[in-house]
Write a protein that holds these residues in place. Structure first.
Motif, mmCIF file in Angstrom:
data_model
loop_
_atom_site.group_PDB
_atom_site.id
_atom_site.type_symbol
_atom_site.label_atom_id
_atom_site.label_comp_id
_atom_site.label_asym_id
_atom_site.label_seq_id
_atom_site.Cartn_x
_atom_site.Cartn_y
_atom_site.Cartn_z
ATOM 1 N N LEU A 32 -23.158 6.631 8.057
ATOM 2 C CA LEU A 32 -24.445 6.094 7.617
ATOM 3 C C LEU A 32 -24.654 6.340 6.125
ATOM 4 O O LEU A 32 -25.064 5.438 5.387
ATOM 5 C CB LEU A 32 -25.575 6.726 8.444
ATOM 6 C CG LEU A 32 -26.987 6.236 8.148
ATOM 7 C CD1 LEU A 32 -27.092 4.745 8.416
ATOM 8 C CD2 LEU A 32 -28.006 6.970 8.991
ATOM 9 N N ALA A 58 -30.962 4.755 3.781
ATOM 10 C CA ALA A 58 -31.199 4.784 5.215
ATOM 11 C C ALA A 58 -30.845 6.154 5.776
ATOM 12 O O ALA A 58 -31.513 6.654 6.678
ATOM 13 C CB ALA A 58 -30.377 3.696 5.909
ATOM 14 N N ASP A 113 -24.822 -2.845 7.814
ATOM 15 C CA ASP A 113 -23.525 -3.094 8.438
ATOM 16 C C ASP A 113 -23.319 -2.278 9.705
ATOM 17 O O ASP A 113 -22.219 -2.212 10.237
ATOM 18 C CB ASP A 113 -22.394 -2.806 7.438
ATOM 19 C CG ASP A 113 -22.337 -3.881 6.372
ATOM 20 O OD1 ASP A 113 -22.533 -5.059 6.731
ATOM 21 O OD2 ASP A 113 -22.136 -3.558 5.193
ATOM 22 N N MET A 114 -24.379 -1.652 10.179
ATOM 23 C CA MET A 114 -24.240 -0.934 11.445
ATOM 24 C C MET A 114 -24.859 -1.769 12.552
ATOM 25 O O MET A 114 -25.713 -2.616 12.318
ATOM 26 C CB MET A 114 -24.923 0.421 11.345
ATOM 27 C CG MET A 114 -24.117 1.412 10.526
ATOM 28 S SD MET A 114 -24.678 3.076 10.796
ATOM 29 C CE MET A 114 -23.242 4.002 10.303
ATOM 30 N N GLY A 129 -31.068 -1.402 4.423
ATOM 31 C CA GLY A 129 -30.742 -0.403 3.434
ATOM 32 C C GLY A 129 -31.704 0.763 3.391
ATOM 33 O O GLY A 129 -31.423 1.756 2.757
ATOM 34 N N GLN A 162 -22.612 4.007 4.015
ATOM 35 C CA GLN A 162 -23.054 2.611 3.999
ATOM 36 C C GLN A 162 -24.369 2.445 3.283
ATOM 37 O O GLN A 162 -24.593 1.458 2.605
ATOM 38 C CB GLN A 162 -23.215 2.108 5.434
ATOM 39 C CG GLN A 162 -21.908 1.827 6.092
ATOM 40 C CD GLN A 162 -22.099 0.999 7.316
ATOM 41 O OE1 GLN A 162 -23.207 0.561 7.616
ATOM 42 N NE2 GLN A 162 -21.039 0.771 8.040
ATOM 43 N N SER A 163 -25.268 3.358 3.521
ATOM 44 C CA SER A 163 -26.605 3.175 3.001
ATOM 45 C C SER A 163 -27.259 4.534 2.789
ATOM 46 O O SER A 163 -27.859 5.084 3.704
ATOM 47 C CB SER A 163 -27.405 2.332 3.995
ATOM 48 O OG SER A 163 -28.699 2.206 3.541
ATOM 49 N N ALA A 183 -33.044 0.352 8.013
ATOM 50 C CA ALA A 183 -31.858 0.113 8.832
ATOM 51 C C ALA A 183 -30.648 0.004 7.921
ATOM 52 O O ALA A 183 -30.776 -0.319 6.742
ATOM 53 C CB ALA A 183 -32.025 -1.183 9.631
ATOM 54 N N ALA A 184 -29.487 0.291 8.469
ATOM 55 C CA ALA A 184 -28.237 0.130 7.723
ATOM 56 C C ALA A 184 -27.650 -1.228 8.078
ATOM 57 O O ALA A 184 -27.395 -1.519 9.243
ATOM 58 C CB ALA A 184 -27.255 1.243 8.066
#
Lengths: 371, 535
Positions: free
Chosen positions: A231, A238, B346-347, B340, A234-235, B343-344
């Motif tokens: 997580l 978030a 690409d998940m 972003g 990726q972000s 929520a992420a």
């Protein structure tokens, strides 16, 4: 005209198709390089990729595969956590050296006692040594916001000076007639990390590498820590929202990669290398970075990439011996592998399209969205 | 009738699991301001993206000024004379206005000439703009001017504006409207997307209404009431949602003299914010975007820690707790930015559900291992309960439309049964069906609430998760703009705000003139919900 077009989602197919393709491209470009050097390209490629496994000297070279791959896989698996989370530990080489130093020092403190407990203790000490060395860039980043890339890299040079100092000073073999280097740990039963099954190259380091790969796979797929790492990579926002502390993540990832690198160093110094010496470090910590990316930062990919990288090392040496290829050409060949991989990576996020033709529908790509 | 500037015929576009546009046809006349209306998720964004070359429709044709219009990229659309001002600005804070505009051009002229052009164009259209200023120092309204001027430099025939007024003060809205009228007089057609029906009535001469991806009506907004247009948007008679009589309880969230610097470079520091929310009530936070709302959410969610005593949850000081700690105690948040932050991208939805619900929903087993089956079940429940249009929980968040993802994000928090739910701009962007800012959206939220009530005959804590959407508001805290000066009319209810109030006209109390001192106040009128006044 061919144009690049962004895919709606990164292609899963290409994510796994690019590494083999990169290997193929490396073979082609490498073949051209060898031909330019006046060698038969097919012979050279066969010497590098085929002979170590099935050639006339395979009985000697095959065990080398595991011996060389084990530290690469062990280190790269640890690095994969940090790299996935966007934490760049470039100094695994230094943590590898420190692991060997501390592990050897703890073991030698008991010399010449014989006990089954000494080797496990040395492994723990080695892991701890690597962990502590990795904590320096980690804590500096958490506390002062320093760049862990620079700090961890610079600490490699500090570590190699420590290695030289230890080999010439405190750890020097008292019975070594003044030559630099420690006692031979292979010849001391309590610390020897020998092949578990003769003729396979399977020493404790290889076992540890396999365990690390399986554990990393489990952590990524099923554990909160692995989730937090993915997580955050990726972000980051978030991740912060989800309650994942960036500082904890930095310390966790750096600590893990440092500990694994330290263990790799210990297994090396007690096994294949045998002693602490000035030239103990041969760059496993740096090559592991290539292995980690070649394996897509995925434990199973790293397993395959580590074996492949070990193969090019062994095959490269054979090519030097048998064909007289310069060492630089072999290094260039290995560098090409990473170069082509990075270049081919474009295809995972972009696709090629002939100008004027409509793009195929993204429905198939969308269906690949599953985790 | 004159020939249409842009004729859209039979545009169809499907995404996995949802048809965004189905056989959409309409005409935009030259030199007109044409409204595109619709509930969130009705397909407005997809349609304008098709016109602007960001999305390739599956079927249908477009004609721009008599020529076929099928842009493969925004560049082609721009060359054909279509310009678009997005809701989100794509500007570099560190660069000057002129540099930003030059960056977006194919062949930028020398900066000096460009600056002169910018000055000229901005003066012609009443949009004063200094080309030498750094964008980071500009207000939201000024940044929008940069985007508009950037478009005007291309001399567009069609200008698309996506929700342009959500970041503007009323004065800035007035300036924008006069600019748009000037543009219309100059012969430019404008496609105007907004939720604010009164604005559309004031500005536009024609409106195309989308529902479920189809054109359901075309009308002259000047001849229709906002209510009639809202009814066309939702496709049914509006009924004012009944307010559930919920007894108002103890203070659950108390914010007292909250001051904190912004974690962002060009952010807005929080200065002396005080309010209190009681169980069973809805507190609206009004104000023009960018005046500390984001920072307030960070301070409440725990992403930003604050000094002791500033944030209390049920009397407990939570200012130093992490987001996880606050979540455990029942303080849940849904941030404004979905991809972003909330929520992420690409998940998968399963992973995104696990992201914030792992503790309250017990989705981890011993040793910190993830219960993916439980997470998937929870994600499926969110999808079903909140009508998220998606093939399933294994789809990545990126593949959902903005509105659908918003439903998922809000649903994820609501189903965790919060003690306090903090929502920032729930109707922002593509928006969702639980919002809309106008009676239309509110009606939907009432419906959703009703359905949920039936499914979960809860009492006490159990219906705590529905409270935010069906309780009467008791008051509103209004952040003031930083530089003083701006006035707001009490009638200018922000879209997100009214939705949170169950659709009733907001009683948004605004001090007549912001005091020079940086104080934030809650209205004095509603004794129970109001916080403290710091005049």
């Amino acid at each position: 005209m061919i144009i690049l077009e962004r895919r709606p989602a990164p292609s899963r197919l290409w994510t796994w198709a690019t590494p083999p393709l990169a290997v193929l491209m490396t073979m082609i470009a490498g073949g051209l390089l060898f031909a330019a050097l006046g060698k038969d390209p097919l012979t050279a490629i066969r010497t590098i990729f085929w002979d170590p496994l099935f050639g006339p000297f395979a009985g000697f070279t095959r065990p080398q595969l595991l011996i060389k791959a084990a530290p690469l896989i062990l280190i790269a698996t640890g690095l994969a956590f940090g790299f996935r989370a966007g934490i760049w530990n470039i100094g695994a080489e230094g943590q590898y050296i420190l692991g060997a130093l501390t592990g050897a020092a703890v073991g030698l403190a008991f010399y010449p006692a014989e006990s089954r407990l000494i080797f496990p203790l040395m492994v723990l000490a080695g892991a701890l040594g690597g962990l502590v060395w990795a904590m320096i860039p980690a804590l500096l980043r958490v506390r002062f916001g320093t760049n862990e890339i620079l700090v961890s890299l610079m600490l490699v040079y500090v570590a190699s000076n420590l290695l030289a100092w230890a080999a010439l000073g405190p750890l020097r073999n008292p019975e070594g007639l003044g030559f630099p280097g420690s006692r031979n740990l292979r010849q001391w039963a309590s610390s020897a990390n020998l092949e578990l099954i003769p003729g396979t190259g399977l020493h404790w380091g290889a076992v540890a590498a396999l365990v690390a790969v399986c554990a990393a796979y489990g952590l990524f797929a099923r554990h909160v820590f692995g989730f937090a790492v993915r997580l955050a990579g990726q972000s980051p926002r978030a991740a912060a929202f989800a309650g994942i502390s960036p500082s904890h993540l930095v310390i966790g990832c750096m600590g893990l990669s440092g500990a694994l690198a330290g263990m790799a160093g210990l297994f090396e110094v007690t096994g294949p290398a045998g002693q602490i010496s000035i030239d103990f470090a041969v760059g496993y910590g740096f090559t592991a970075i290539i292995v980690a990316f070649l394996g897509r930062l995925h434990p199973l990919g790293i397993l395959a990439a580590g074996l492949l990288m070990a193969l090019t090392y062994i095959g490269g040496e054979m090519a030097q011996l048998q064909l007289g290829l310069p060492a630089a050409a072999i290094q260039l060949f290995q560098g090409m592998l990473l170069f082509f991989l990075l270049a081919m990576d474009v295809l995972t996020t972009y696709r090629l399209r002939l100008k004027g033709r409509p793009a195929p529908e993204p429905s198939s790509a969308a269906a690949e969205g599953a985790r | 009738m004159t020939e249409a500037l842009l004729a859209v015929r039979g545009i169809t576009k499907a995404y996995p699991g949802v048809v965004a546009n189905s056989d959409v046809s309409f005409d935009i006349s030259p030199a007109s301001i044409h409204a595109l209306l619709g509930e969130n998720g009705a397909g407005k964004s997809t349609l304008v993206k098709a016109i602007y070359g960001l999305v390739r429709p599956d079927a249908g044709t477009m004609t721009l000024a008599g020529r076929p219009h099928a842009p493969a990229s925004p560049r082609e659309a721009r060359e054909a004379g279509v310009a678009m001002v997005f809701q989100h600005f794509s500007l570099f804070d560190a660069l000057s206005v002129a540099e930003n505009i030059a960056l977006g051009m194919e062949n930028p002229p020398p900066l000096r000439d460009l600056s002169a052009r910018i000055r000229e164009v901005s003066q012609d259209y009443g949009l004063p703009l200094d080309p030498g200023r750094t964008v980071g120092d500009l207000s939201a309204g000024e940044r929008q001017r940069v985007e508009i001027v950037r478009c005007l430099l291309q001399n567009p025939r069609l200008l698309i504006m996506d929700e342009p007024t959500s970041v503007l003060t009323p004065q800035e809205v007035a300036i924008l409207f006069s600019t748009l009228r000037k543009l219309r007089e100059g012969g430019t057609a404008i496609l105007y997307i907004s939720h604010k029906l009164e604005e559309i009535r004031a500005l536009c001469e024609k409106a195309t209404i989308l529902r479920g991806g189809r054109v359901v009506a075309t009308c002259d907004p000047r001849e229709r009431s906002a209510r009639q247009m809202a009814e066309m948007m939702v496709g049914g008679a509006l009924r004012a949602p009944a307010r559930a009589e919920v007894p108002v309880g103890e203070v659950v969230l108390a914010v007292e003299r909250l001051s904190a610097p912004s974690p962002r470079l060009h952010g807005m520091p929080l200065r002396d914010v005080s309010f209190a929310v009681r169980a069973g009530e809805v507190l609206g936070i009004g104000g023009v975007a960018g005046n500390g709302q984001d920072e307030l959410l960070l301070a409440l969610s725990g992403e930003m820690r604050v000094a002791p005593g500033m944030v209390r949850l049920k009397g407990e000081d939570v200012g130093a707790l992490s987001p996880s700690g606050r979540r455990m105690r029942g303080l849940l948040c849904a941030p404004e930015e979905r991809n972003g932050h909330a929520a992420a991208a690409d998940m998968t939805l399963t992973e995104n559900a696990f992201m914030t619900a792992r503790m309250r929903k017990g989705l981890t087993r011993g040793g910190g291992f993830v219960d993916w089956r439980g997470a998937r079940a929870f994600a499926t429940r969110i999808i079903e309960t909140f009508d998220v249009r998606t093939p399933g929980p294994e789809v990545t968040a990126r593949q959902l439309s903005g509105g659908n993802l918003q439903k998922f994000v809000i649903g994820r928090e609501i189903l965790q049964r919060p003690e306090v739910l903090v929502v920032n701009q729930p109707t922002w962007g593509g928006g969702c069906r639980c919002g809309g800012g106008d009676p239309a959206g509110a009606a939907r939220s009432g419906r959703t609430g009703g359905r949920r009530r039936r499914r979960q005959p809860g009492s006490g804590r159990a219906d705590g998760d529905q409270r935010p959407f069906r309780c009467p508001e008791r008051g509103a805290a209004v952040p003031r703009p930083p530089r003083g000066g701006a006035e707001r009319g009490g009638d200018r209810a922000d879209a997100g705000w009214s939705a949170r109030n169950g659709g009733r006209p907001c009683r948004l109390t605004v001090p007549p003139r912001p005091a020079p001192a940086c104080s934030r106040s809650a209205p004095a009128g509603h004794g129970r919900g109001a916080g403290h006044d710091h005049p």
